[in-house]
Design a protein around this motif. Structure first.
Motif, PDB file in Angstrom:
ATOM      1  N   ASP A 227      11.727  14.608   7.253  1.00 54.09           N
ATOM      2  CA  ASP A 227      11.535  13.899   8.528  1.00 54.09           C
ATOM      3  C   ASP A 227      11.623  14.872   9.694  1.00 54.09           C
ATOM      4  OD1 ASP A 227      11.354  12.012  10.530  1.00 54.09           O
ATOM      5  OD2 ASP A 227      13.386  11.226  10.261  1.00 54.09           O
ATOM      6  N   PRO A 228      10.601  15.736   9.859  1.00 56.58           N
ATOM      7  CA  PRO A 228      10.694  16.786  10.884  1.00 56.58           C
ATOM      8  C   PRO A 228      10.544  16.282  12.324  1.00 56.58           C
ATOM      9  CG  PRO A 228       8.557  16.853   9.786  1.00 56.58           C
ATOM     10  CD  PRO A 228       9.370  15.842   9.057  1.00 56.58           C
ATOM     11  N   TYR A 229      10.042  15.061  12.510  1.00 54.90           N
ATOM     12  CA  TYR A 229       9.779  14.581  13.880  1.00 54.90           C
ATOM     13  C   TYR A 229      10.626  13.355  14.247  1.00 54.90           C
ATOM     14  CZ  TYR A 229       6.077  17.780  12.859  1.00 54.90           C
ATOM     15  OH  TYR A 229       5.395  18.911  12.472  1.00 54.90           O
TER      16      TYR A 229
ATOM     17  N   HIS B 147       0.090  15.849  12.070  1.00 56.44           N
ATOM     18  CA  HIS B 147      -1.222  15.225  12.283  1.00 56.44           C
ATOM     19  C   HIS B 147      -1.196  13.716  12.004  1.00 56.44           C
ATOM     20  CE1 HIS B 147      -3.505  18.942  12.987  1.00 56.44           C
ATOM     21  NE2 HIS B 147      -2.725  19.501  12.066  1.00 56.44           N
ATOM     22  N   ARG B 148      -0.050  13.185  11.589  1.00 59.32           N
ATOM     23  CA  ARG B 148       0.065  11.732  11.400  1.00 59.32           C
ATOM     24  C   ARG B 148       0.113  11.054  12.768  1.00 59.32           C
ATOM     25  NH1 ARG B 148      -0.816  10.605   5.939  1.00 59.32           N
ATOM     26  NH2 ARG B 148      -0.698  12.710   5.066  1.00 59.32           N
ATOM     27  N   ASP B 149      -0.144   9.744  12.788  1.00 55.98           N
ATOM     28  CA  ASP B 149      -0.280   9.064  14.082  1.00 55.98           C
ATOM     29  C   ASP B 149       1.023   8.970  14.870  1.00 55.98           C
ATOM     30  OD1 ASP B 149       0.839   7.238  12.305  1.00 55.98           O
ATOM     31  OD2 ASP B 149      -0.767   5.766  12.473  1.00 55.98           O
ATOM     32  N   PHE B 150       2.083   8.409  14.237  1.00 64.03           N
ATOM     33  CA  PHE B 150       3.330   8.158  14.953  1.00 64.03           C
ATOM     34  C   PHE B 150       4.503   8.705  14.149  1.00 64.03           C
ATOM     35  CE2 PHE B 150       0.349   4.652  15.867  1.00 64.03           C
ATOM     36  CZ  PHE B 150       0.097   4.957  17.191  1.00 64.03           C
ATOM     37  N   THR B 151       5.583   8.986  14.832  1.00 67.92           N
ATOM     38  CA  THR B 151       6.737   9.601  14.165  1.00 67.92           C
ATOM     39  C   THR B 151       7.253   8.727  13.021  1.00 67.92           C
ATOM     40  OG1 THR B 151       8.253   8.587  15.770  1.00 67.92           O
ATOM     41  CG2 THR B 151       7.456  10.808  16.263  1.00 67.92           C
ATOM     42  N   ILE B 152       7.202   7.408  13.180  1.00 69.76           N
ATOM     43  CA  ILE B 152       7.733   6.519  12.141  1.00 69.76           C
ATOM     44  C   ILE B 152       6.873   6.538  10.875  1.00 69.76           C
ATOM     45  CG2 ILE B 152       8.889   4.982  13.774  1.00 69.76           C
ATOM     46  CD1 ILE B 152       6.515   3.036  13.426  1.00 69.76           C
TER      47      ILE B 152
ATOM     48  N   ALA C 133      -3.070  20.840   7.126  1.00 69.94           N
ATOM     49  CA  ALA C 133      -2.438  22.060   7.653  1.00 69.94           C
ATOM     50  C   ALA C 133      -1.856  22.819   6.453  1.00 69.94           C
ATOM     51  CB  ALA C 133      -1.350  21.699   8.651  1.00 69.94           C
ATOM     52  N   PRO C 134      -1.484  24.063   6.654  1.00 67.81           N
ATOM     53  CA  PRO C 134      -0.988  24.864   5.518  1.00 67.81           C
ATOM     54  C   PRO C 134       0.284  24.327   4.867  1.00 67.81           C
ATOM     55  CG  PRO C 134      -1.568  26.287   7.379  1.00 67.81           C
ATOM     56  CD  PRO C 134      -1.607  24.877   7.880  1.00 67.81           C
ATOM     57  N   THR C 135       1.148  23.668   5.633  1.00 66.58           N
ATOM     58  CA  THR C 135       2.423  23.193   5.084  1.00 66.58           C
ATOM     59  C   THR C 135       2.555  21.680   5.257  1.00 66.58           C
ATOM     60  OG1 THR C 135       3.635  23.435   7.168  1.00 66.58           O
ATOM     61  CG2 THR C 135       3.499  25.380   5.729  1.00 66.58           C
ATOM     62  N   LEU C 136       3.484  21.109   4.500  1.00 64.82           N
ATOM     63  CA  LEU C 136       3.734  19.664   4.607  1.00 64.82           C
ATOM     64  C   LEU C 136       4.179  19.292   6.015  1.00 64.82           C
ATOM     65  CD1 LEU C 136       4.128  16.843   3.324  1.00 64.82           C
ATOM     66  CD2 LEU C 136       6.466  17.556   2.762  1.00 64.82           C
TER      67      LEU C 136
ATOM     68  N   ASP D  11       0.848  -1.201   0.000  1.00 68.60           N
ATOM     69  CA  ASP D  11       0.000   0.000   0.000  1.00 68.60           C
ATOM     70  C   ASP D  11       0.877   1.242   0.000  1.00 68.60           C
ATOM     71  OD1 ASP D  11       0.229   0.874   3.066  1.00 68.60           O
ATOM     72  OD2 ASP D  11      -0.091  -1.294   3.010  1.00 68.60           O
ATOM     73  N   PHE D  12       0.369   2.275  -0.642  1.00 72.96           N
ATOM     74  CA  PHE D  12       1.089   3.547  -0.764  1.00 72.96           C
ATOM     75  C   PHE D  12       0.152   4.682  -0.374  1.00 72.96           C
ATOM     76  CE2 PHE D  12       2.945   0.601  -3.825  1.00 72.96           C
ATOM     77  CZ  PHE D  12       4.305   0.704  -3.535  1.00 72.96           C
ATOM     78  N   ASP D  13       0.633   5.571   0.494  1.00 76.38           N
ATOM     79  CA  ASP D  13      -0.146   6.728   0.935  1.00 76.38           C
ATOM     80  C   ASP D  13       0.430   7.996   0.316  1.00 76.38           C
ATOM     81  OD1 ASP D  13      -1.570   5.004   2.508  1.00 76.38           O
ATOM     82  OD2 ASP D  13      -0.549   5.505   4.371  1.00 76.38           O
ATOM     83  N   PHE D  14      -0.475   8.836  -0.186  1.00 75.11           N
ATOM     84  CA  PHE D  14      -0.068  10.099  -0.808  1.00 75.11           C
ATOM     85  C   PHE D  14      -0.837  11.250  -0.176  1.00 75.11           C
ATOM     86  CE2 PHE D  14       0.405   6.793  -3.997  1.00 75.11           C
ATOM     87  CZ  PHE D  14       1.663   7.029  -4.527  1.00 75.11           C
ATOM     88  N   CYS D  15      -0.211  12.419  -0.165  1.00 76.23           N
ATOM     89  CA  CYS D  15      -0.947  13.628   0.222  1.00 76.23           C
ATOM     90  C   CYS D  15      -0.668  14.718  -0.803  1.00 76.23           C
ATOM     91  CB  CYS D  15      -0.585  14.068   1.639  1.00 76.23           C
ATOM     92  SG  CYS D  15       1.112  14.622   1.865  1.00 76.23           S
ATOM     93  N   LEU D  16      -1.625  15.609  -0.936  1.00 74.69           N
ATOM     94  CA  LEU D  16      -1.512  16.744  -1.841  1.00 74.69           C
ATOM     95  C   LEU D  16      -2.228  17.918  -1.214  1.00 74.69           C
ATOM     96  CD1 LEU D  16      -3.996  16.191  -4.794  1.00 74.69           C
ATOM     97  CD2 LEU D  16      -3.754  14.540  -2.972  1.00 74.69           C
ATOM     98  N   LYS D  17      -1.952  19.117  -1.695  1.00 76.02           N
ATOM     99  CA  LYS D  17      -2.490  20.310  -1.033  1.00 76.02           C
ATOM    100  C   LYS D  17      -4.012  20.342  -1.050  1.00 76.02           C
ATOM    101  CE  LYS D  17       1.097  23.785  -0.707  1.00 76.02           C
ATOM    102  NZ  LYS D  17       1.469  25.183  -0.973  1.00 76.02           N
ATOM    103  N   LYS D  18      -4.611  20.032  -2.204  1.00 74.49           N
ATOM    104  CA  LYS D  18      -6.080  20.041  -2.291  1.00 74.49           C
ATOM    105  C   LYS D  18      -6.523  19.200  -3.491  1.00 74.49           C
ATOM    106  CE  LYS D  18      -6.162  24.392  -4.911  1.00 74.49           C
ATOM    107  NZ  LYS D  18      -6.716  25.749  -4.998  1.00 74.49           N
ATOM    108  N   GLY D  19      -7.810  18.846  -3.485  1.00 76.38           N
ATOM    109  CA  GLY D  19      -8.390  18.126  -4.623  1.00 76.38           C
ATOM    110  C   GLY D  19      -8.130  16.632  -4.640  1.00 76.38           C
TER     111      GLY D  19
END
Length: 497
Positions: A152-154, A125-130, A116-119, A62-70
């Motif tokens: 990897d900010p966290y 807002h993700r569940d765990f740091t990993i 949120a406004p930025t990546l 499985d692969f998860d993706f995010c994008l700003k909108k739409g």
């Protein structure tokens, strides 16, 4: 034991070159081409990156993706172009899923909008740091080392090295209480420990899990059952009283003594049965027939072995309702019937499939049958036949549960002789069953139409009675040919008249 508050530290190691395989790139390329043609900037996030770093392969990737909108519009149009299945997971949070079978594997692609406004703030807002790492999608196809390109900010990468499950922030469980259970399912899947502060938050926020839908709880629960360390996780879930929030039927099982044949109360015996079952699973790994049976997918990628672990939890759930005291003795007469009713309530609440539900009910209702057979030095062939007939496709499951159940019973009146007799009987039945499966199926001498024609009878319950009697007699060697079968059939029909 994992799921503990202990944190393990490892010495720093030199990073190897990190890249997706050519196979993964070929699977992902159509998604990238579609996004590029529409000038949509995608980020690959979460599990795929975590598993890449851990060199962990999944049967159904499985692969998860995010994008700003739409995201909903993007996912819907992509699924249409790739001729894939599409479903909206959460309209409010713009989450959707595309599923496509490729070369025999089921690939899942999830798309969500930034929360949120930025990546970087979205990753919070993700569940765990990993799972809070990201990679710009175009970089998947570059020749560069992805270690240098992952966002990897966290410090998820560091937590992967330390093998810990750690929330991204203190509001993680409030945003989605299912994460409380996901902490344990990830711990089982990855063999990681819970971070001390995360475990503290679990205890603090545990009651929020009441608000989570039963379907979502079911998925995480079966991830735990699917691991080889389900017992360890359930012990921790039990210790901090989460398991009884999910299953209130457990609470009455606590503290109920079971008499001199048992050394544990009903609930502790239940957990010990699960522990013994996991040990049995390890011991039967060399038997391909048993492994094939346990690996069967009953429904929605859920295996029979996982369902059987659930049956371990439910096998004595009827004891509190059946508890009686007779002449100073504690008895649980009929607890398997009470347990069947409670099991039905539970599997329907979790929205398991009908097939899974029927299997659980049969296992719980029949779990005492091998013990009854073991009470006799030499059970009759008729009794053995009826056991296999009544348990059907769950015959082996019931035998394995019975073995675990007996091994979890060590009261002063449970003698070494009775334990040996039980083990000997169960193992002989397992051998008999496996041998039977290797043989060609016995052909009946007559079917229903034959009986109706020969005896000039209409379709009725009697025909079924005759056929069942003939099948049993043939199985135990009482009849050996059609002539003897007809004679027995005539006798049964005459008696009915």
């Amino acid at each position: 034991m994992r799921c503990s508050i202990k944190i393990s530290h490892k010495s720093p190691t030199i990073k190897s070159m990190l890249q997706f395989s050519e196979k993964d790139k070929s699977i992902l390329k159509p998604v990238y081409n579609f996004a590029k043609s529409r000038k949509v900037k995608l980020y690959l996030v979460g599990g795929a990156l975590r598993d890449l770093i851990l060199k962990r392969k999944k049967d159904n990737p499985d692969f998860d993706f995010c994008l700003k909108k739409g995201s909903l519009n993007f996912g819907r149009k992509l699924a249409r172009q790739l001729k894939a299945a599409f479903v909206v997971l959460d309209e409010e949070h713009a989450a959707c899923r595309m599923v496509k079978r490729i070369e025999g594997k089921l690939y899942t692609f999830d798309f969500t909008e930034f929360r949120a406004p930025t990546l970087e703030k979205d990753l919070l807002h993700r569940d765990f740091t990993i799972n809070a790492m990201a990679l710009e999608f175009k970089d998947v196809f570059s020749d560069k080392d992805l270690n240098a390109l992952i966002v990897d900010p966290y410090s998820g990468g560091a937590d992967l090295k330390r093998k810990i499950i750690k929330v991204t922030g203190k509001n993680s469980f409030r945003e989605d209480p299912l994460r409380i259970l996901r902490a344990f399912s990830f711990s089982c899947m990855l063999n990681f420990s819970l971070d001390k502060e995360t475990l503290h938050l679990v205890k603090k926020e545990k009651n929020r899990i009441i608000a989570v839908s039963s379907e979502r709880i079911r998925e995480e629960l079966f991830k735990i059952f699917d691991s080889s360390t389900a017992y360890d996780s359930l012990v921790v879930l039990d210790r901090i009283k989460i398991f009884e929030i999910i299953f209130p039927e457990i609470k009455p099982m606590r503290g109920i003594g079971q008499g001199p044949y048992h050394h544990l109360d009903v609930w502790q015996h239940t957990l010990e049965t699960l522990r013994q079952f996991e040990l049995i699973l390890k011991s039967v790994k060399q038997n391909p027939q048993i492994n094939d049976y346990l690996d069967q997918e009953i429904s929605s990628l859920r295996k029979r072995s996982s369902l059987l672990k659930f049956a371990c939890i439910l096998h004595d759930v009827g004891k509190p309702g059946a508890l009686r005291r007779q002449k100073g003795k504690i008895i649980f007469h009929g607890h398997e019937g009470v347990g069947l009713g409670l099991t039905r309530v539970i599997w329907r609440r979790l929205k398991l499939s009908n097939e899974e539900g029927r299997a659980l009910e049969r296992i719980v209702f029949c779990h005492l049958r091998p013990g009854y057979l073991a009470d006799y030095d030499h059970p009759t062939q008729r009794a053995i036949f009826r056991y296999f007939r009544d348990t059907g496709s769950e015959a082996l499951a019931v035998l394995l549960l019975s073995l675990a159940d007996q091994r979890a019973t060590k009261g002063p009146l449970t003698t070494a002789l009775s334990r040996l007799r039980h083990e000997k009987l169960v193992k002989s039945l397992i051998r008999k069953l496996l041998e039977k499966q290797r043989q060609k199926k016995t052909v009946r001498f007559f079917n229903g139409n034959d009986i109706m024609k020969k005896f000039k009878l209409p379709a009725s319950v009697l025909i079924g009675t005759v056929l069942n009697a003939l099948e049993e007699a043939q199985a135990i060697g009482k009849i050996k040919n059609k002539k003897e079968a007809l004679k027995l059939a005539a006798k049964i029909i005459k008696k009915d008249k």
